[in-house]
Design a protein around this motif. Structure first.
Motif, PDB file in Angstrom:
ATOM      1  N   THR A  38       0.858  -1.182   0.000  1.00 54.67           N
ATOM      2  CA  THR A  38       0.000   0.000   0.000  1.00 54.67           C
ATOM      3  C   THR A  38       0.897   1.235   0.000  1.00 54.67           C
ATOM      4  OG1 THR A  38      -0.083   0.223   2.418  1.00 54.67           O
ATOM      5  CG2 THR A  38      -1.680  -1.282   1.387  1.00 54.67           C
ATOM      6  N   GLN A 182      -3.975   1.989  13.780  1.00 55.16           N
ATOM      7  CA  GLN A 182      -5.337   2.462  13.527  1.00 55.16           C
ATOM      8  C   GLN A 182      -5.629   2.544  12.031  1.00 55.16           C
ATOM      9  OE1 GLN A 182      -5.370   6.103  15.946  1.00 55.16           O
ATOM     10  NE2 GLN A 182      -6.762   5.086  17.360  1.00 55.16           N
ATOM     11  N   GLN A 183      -4.638   2.907  11.269  1.00 52.57           N
ATOM     12  CA  GLN A 183      -4.835   2.973   9.816  1.00 52.57           C
ATOM     13  C   GLN A 183      -5.121   1.587   9.259  1.00 52.57           C
ATOM     14  OE1 GLN A 183      -1.392   4.202   7.541  1.00 52.57           O
ATOM     15  NE2 GLN A 183      -2.663   5.143   5.963  1.00 52.57           N
ATOM     16  N   GLU A 186      -8.463   0.426   9.983  1.00 52.98           N
ATOM     17  CA  GLU A 186      -9.452   1.299   9.335  1.00 52.98           C
ATOM     18  C   GLU A 186     -10.202   2.154  10.347  1.00 52.98           C
ATOM     19  OE1 GLU A 186     -11.834  -1.265   6.946  1.00 52.98           O
ATOM     20  OE2 GLU A 186     -10.195  -1.751   5.573  1.00 52.98           O
ATOM     21  N   THR A 384      -7.354  -7.529  13.422  1.00 52.40           N
ATOM     22  CA  THR A 384      -8.559  -6.778  13.059  1.00 52.40           C
ATOM     23  C   THR A 384      -9.741  -7.702  12.759  1.00 52.40           C
ATOM     24  OG1 THR A 384      -7.232  -4.931  12.229  1.00 52.40           O
ATOM     25  CG2 THR A 384      -9.511  -5.054  11.480  1.00 52.40           C
ATOM     26  N   ARG A 394     -12.517  -2.726  17.620  1.00 50.19           N
ATOM     27  CA  ARG A 394     -11.215  -2.616  16.965  1.00 50.19           C
ATOM     28  C   ARG A 394     -10.275  -1.674  17.720  1.00 50.19           C
ATOM     29  NH1 ARG A 394     -11.974  -2.562  10.376  1.00 50.19           N
ATOM     30  NH2 ARG A 394     -13.059  -4.571  10.210  1.00 50.19           N
TER      31      ARG A 394
END
Length: 462
Positions: A38, A182-183, A186, A384, A394
Motif C-alpha cells: 500500500t 489504527q490505519q 481502518e 482486526t 477494533r
C-alpha cells in the motif's frame, strides 16, 4: 572451594535464544502470508497463510545470522558509538557536572520532585513517539543525576528509559505505532485518545511510584539494591562530582548548543521524517561545536571522542546480536508460522477474555519483533478480523497491540535500544530484569483491566 554460580552474560543468553531459534526452523513448519503493498505499508492478507518448502538453519547459518544481524543493525550500532563519543566530549568540558550540581542545589532534599519532573517530561516525549531510539542519548544524564542523589545506576536508567517507555507503552499520539495500527484497522487516526490518556497517566504514575519505592529503599540501605556493592559499574568508585564546580559561561554555551542540536533533530523528525542517520550526524555536529566552544584541540577532540565510544562497544555490538535472532526466524521462514499459531490460539476466545489473550500474545511476540511499527504491520491485519469475530472493538485490538508491543520493551533482551541503554550505564541485563520484572507484572495486570473495561464500555469507534 566451590565456584560461586554466575548468571550468564547477556551475549550468552542471546546466543542460547539464537540457537533455540535455529532449532525451531527444523521443528516448526515453514510458511508465509501473502502481502499487499500500500502507500504506507506492506499489509499481511488475513487468511492467506500457507505452508512452503522448509528452509532449516544449519550450523553455519547460526553464525551467518550474527553477521547479518550486525549489518542490519549497523545504523543503531554506530549511533550508540557516536552518542558515546559525543557525550564524552561534552562531559570533558564539565558542563553536565555543573548543571547537575546546580539542579541538585535547587532541589535540595527534594530528590523525588526532581525524578518526577524528569520522568513526566520523558513520558510525554515517549507518548509522542519522539524519544524511542533517542532515549539512549539521555542515559548518561540519568546516571549523573542518580549518582548525585546517592542512588544507583538502576535509578539512573529508570528515570530516563522507564520515563520514556511508560509513555511509549500507550503512545496516544505516535504516528508510527498507534497511527499505523489504527490505519490498518481502518479507524480514524488518533481516535479514542481520551481513554488512552487515562491509561497513559495511570501507567506513568505507577512507574513513578515504583521508582520512588526502590530509590527510598536503597537510600535507607544501599545493600538492598540489585547493584549492591557496585552501584555504578561504569563509574570509577573513587570518582566524585566536584562539589565546587561553578556554572560558567562556557558551560552554559555548551549546554545551549546541546539543547539546540537535540531541538533541531526533533524538528527534523516531525518536519522531514529524519531517522537514525540524521541523529548520528547531529551528534557529530554537537561534538565538533562543543570542541569549538571550549577550545578543545582537534587531537584532544578525537581522543575524548574515542575514549567515550570504546566504552560502548559491548553495548553497541549486542544490538546486532539481538537482531540476529529475528534474522534466523525470517531466513528460516517460520516467523509467519508463529504469527499464524498465535492467531489460531486466539480464535476460540470471545469478548473481554479474547482482548486479554490478544494483549498477552503481543507481549510474547514482542520478544521476537521489537519494532513497534514492524509489529503493527504483521499483527494488526490478523487481529482486526479476529476482533470482529470475537466482538471486540477494533479500538481495543489496537490498544492490545500497542501495550503488548510497549510493555515488554522494558525487559526483552532482543530490544537493541534497551540493551544499548543498559550498556551505557554498565547495568547487566540480568540485574535489570530482576528489578523491572515486578513492574512489568503490574503493568500487565493494569493493561488487562483497561482492555476489559474497553470491551465492556464498547470503546469506539467500532
Amino acid at each position: 572451594m566451590k565456584k560461586k554460580f554466575a548468571l550468564p552474560d547477556a551475549y550468552v543468553i542471546l546466543f542460547i535464544i539464537l540457537a533455540l531459534a535455529a532449532v525451531l526452523t527444523w521443528v516448526v513448519p515453514a510458511g508465509e502470508y501473502e502481502r499487499q503493498e500500500t502507500d504506507s505499508a506492506t499489509i499481511v492478507v488475513p487468511g492467506s497463510y500457507s505452508q512452503i518448502d522448509s528452509s532449516s538453519a544449519g550450523l553455519l547459518d547460526v553464525f551467518l545470522a550474527i553477521q547479518e544481524g550486525m549489518v542490519a543493525a549497523a545504523p543503531l550500532i554506530f549511533l550508540v558509538l557516536i552518542i558515546g563519543g559525543s557525550f564524552a566530549v561534552i562531559e570533558s568540558t564539565g558542563a553536565i557536572d555543573a548543571l547537575i550540581l546546580k539542579t541538585i542545589e535547587k532541589t535540595k532534599n527534594k530528590e523525588l520532585v526532581l525524578i518526577a519532573g524528569v520522568m513526566i517530561l520523558f513520558s510525554i516525549f515517549g507518548a509522542l513517539g519522539i524519544v524511542v531510539n533517542a532515549v539512549i542519548a539521555f542515559i548518561p544524564i540519568g546516571i549523573i543525576l542518580a549518582r548525585s542523589m546517592k542512588f544507583d545506576a538502576i535509578v539512573g536508567v529508570s528515570i530516563i528509559y522507564l520515563g520514556a517507555y511508560s509513555g511509549f507503552a500507550t503512545a496516544f499520539l505516535d504516528p508510527l505505532t498507534t497511527g499505523t495500527a489504527q490505519q490498518i484497522a481502518e479507524l480514524p487516526i488518533f481516535s479514542g485518545v481520551g481513554y488512552r490518556v487515562v491509561i497513559f497517566s495511570t501507567i506513568v504514575l505507577v512507574t513513578m511510584l515504583y521508582i520512588f519505592w526502590y530509590a527510598k529503599k536503597i537510600q535507607k540501605d544501599p545493600s538492598k539494591g540489585v547493584l549492591s556493592g557496585n552501584p555504578f559499574p561504569k563509574v570509577d568508585k573513587d570518582a566524585e562530582v566536584d562539589g565546587n564546580k561553578e556554572m560558567t559561561l562556557i558551560h552554559k554555551l555548551v549546554l545551549l548548543w546541546l539543547a539546540v542540536g537535540i531541538g533541531i533533530y526533533v524538528y527534523g523528525v516531525f518536519q522531514h521524517q529524519w531517522g537514525l542517520n540524521e541523529m548520528a550526524a547531529i551528534f557529530l555536529v554537537i561534538a565538533v561545536g562543543t570542541a569549538l566552544i571550549d577550545r578543545i584541540t582537534p587531537n584532544n577532540l578525537v581522543a575524548e571522542f574515542f575514549n567515550g565510544a570504546k566504552g560502548l562497544v559491548y553495548g553497541a555490538l549486542i544490538i546486532g546480536m539481538a537482531r540476529s535472532i529475528v534474522v534466523i526466524l525470517e531466513n528460516g521462514k517460520i516467523l509467519d508460522t508463529i504469527v499464524e499459531g498465535m492467531a489460531m490460539l486466539m480464535t476460540p476466545f470471545t469478548s473481554a477474555t479474547g482482548a486479554v489473550v490478544m494483549f498477552i500474545a503481543n507481549e510474547l511476540f514482542n520478544f521476537l519483533v521489537t519494532s513497534g511499527s514492524g509489529q503493527a504491520v504483521i499483527v494488526m491485519p490478523i487481529m482486526t478480523p479476529l476482533a470482529d469475530i470475537m466482538e471486540v472493538p477494533r479500538q481495543v485490538a489496537v490498544q492490545a497491540y500497542k501495550m503488548g508491543d510497549g510493555f515488554t520493551n522494558i525487559i526483552t533482551p532482543t530490544s537493541g535500544v534497551l540493551m544499548a541503554c543498559l550498556a551505557v550505564a554498565g547495568v547487566p541485563w540480568t540485574k535489570w530484569a530482576k528489578f523491572v520484572a515486578p513492574l512489568l507484572l503490574i503493568w500487565t495486570v493494569l493493561g488487562a483491566i483497561f482492555l476489559m473495561i474497553g470491551v465492556w464500555m464498547g470503546w469506539g469507534p467500532f
